[in-house]
Design an enzyme around this catalytic site. Structure first.
Site: not given
Length: 291
Positions: A139-140, A143, A221
């Site tokens: 997930h990071e 980003h 997100e």
């Protein structure tokens, strides 16, 4: 490329709105040009400086410890996992840090894709399985790969410019109307009207600006969740989000929490939340939204 196109289109839309509003004000064009330059400088400067200093600020805020050499198996796994995911996404391995916190959380920040930072809380490493932690890291990484930190800086700069510019245009218009309707042209009174009016309008427009930036934040997100699901599998990402529901309330400071995978939990004023609810994020993955 898409980020630049979005930035240009957004700027074009803002300019069109400015032009429409200004056509009714009868304020001299030269005043408008100077005010627009002033608003842009002040609107973007804070956001850009914060972005450039984001890694240093983030580490100081959470008292994070950068891992230069792994001291245990968990740290070695963390480095290996982030290295592998970074290669798959075509970016350089970010700086990796661990910080002490009871809540399960992690965040990414940095001004450049190839010079970013990923920090993970001890609460996450102690309470999540490797599969769940792998999904959080993915997930990071998404980003970073998506350039979300830069995008948010551009969005924040645009809305800041809009708030400053429109507030002062309306205040200047109100001040000029007041001076025209009075026989005595009291410059001190007009100045105070301008200052008070522009300050109040900045507060009001600032609230609406926050709604816009938080909307962008919530959507990034969803996309980061979807990107993680593509990278490591939907099952792992859903399991990670379900585990976050058991976490302590995030303790990270307000300047960090928007970057974290686990945001503040609240059923009140969702328009001002940087993260969608965990239930909505889980449902979006089940529905394959944003994928």
């Amino acid at each position: 490329m898409m980020r630049i196109i979005l930035f240009l289109l957004t700027n074009l839309a803002v300019v069109c709105v400015f032009g429409f509003i200004l056509s009714f004000t009868k304020i001299p064009p030269e005043s408008i040009s100077g005010l627009l330059i002033f608003s842009s400088i002040f609107g973007f400067s804070g956001s850009i400086i914060s972005l450039l200093m984001s890694k240093w600020i983030a580490l100081k805020s959470v008292n994070g410890q950068v891992i230069y050499q792994p001291s245990n198996n968990t740290e070695q796994w963390l480095i290996d996992t982030i290295n592998s995911q970074s290669k798959k996404m075509g970016i350089k391995t970010p700086t990796i840090a661990i910080y002490h916190a009871f809540d399960m959380n992690a965040f990414a920040t940095g001004a450049y894709k190839n010079s970013a930072l990923i920090a993970v809380s001890t609460g996450l490493l102690e309470n999540m399985s490797y599969d769940e932690a792998e999904a959080v890291l993915a997930h990071e990484i998404n980003h970073i790969s998506n350039g979300d930190m830069v995008t948010m800086t551009l969005v924040q700069g645009i809305v800041n410019t809009f708030v400053i510019f429109i507030s002062r245009i309306i205040a200047q218009f109100a001040s000029s109307i007041l001076s025209e309707n009075r026989e005595d042209n009291n410059s001190n009174r007009n100045t105070w009207v301008y200052i008070i009016c522009s300050t109040i309008l900045e507060l009001i427009f600032g609230i609406f600006a926050s709604i816009i930036t938080m909307w962008f934040s919530r959507h990034r997100e969803f996309y980061a969740d979807a990107g993680s699901a593509k990278l490591v599998g939907r099952k792992k990402m859903i399991s990670a989000l379900q585990k976050l529901k058991l976490s302590y309330e995030p303790q990270e400071k307000s300047n960090i929490i928007a970057f974290c995978i686990n945001g503040k939990h609240s059923s009140f004023l969702n328009l001002f939340m940087s993260h969608p609810s965990l239930d909505k994020r889980i449902q979006a993955l089940y529905n394959r939204d944003y994928m």
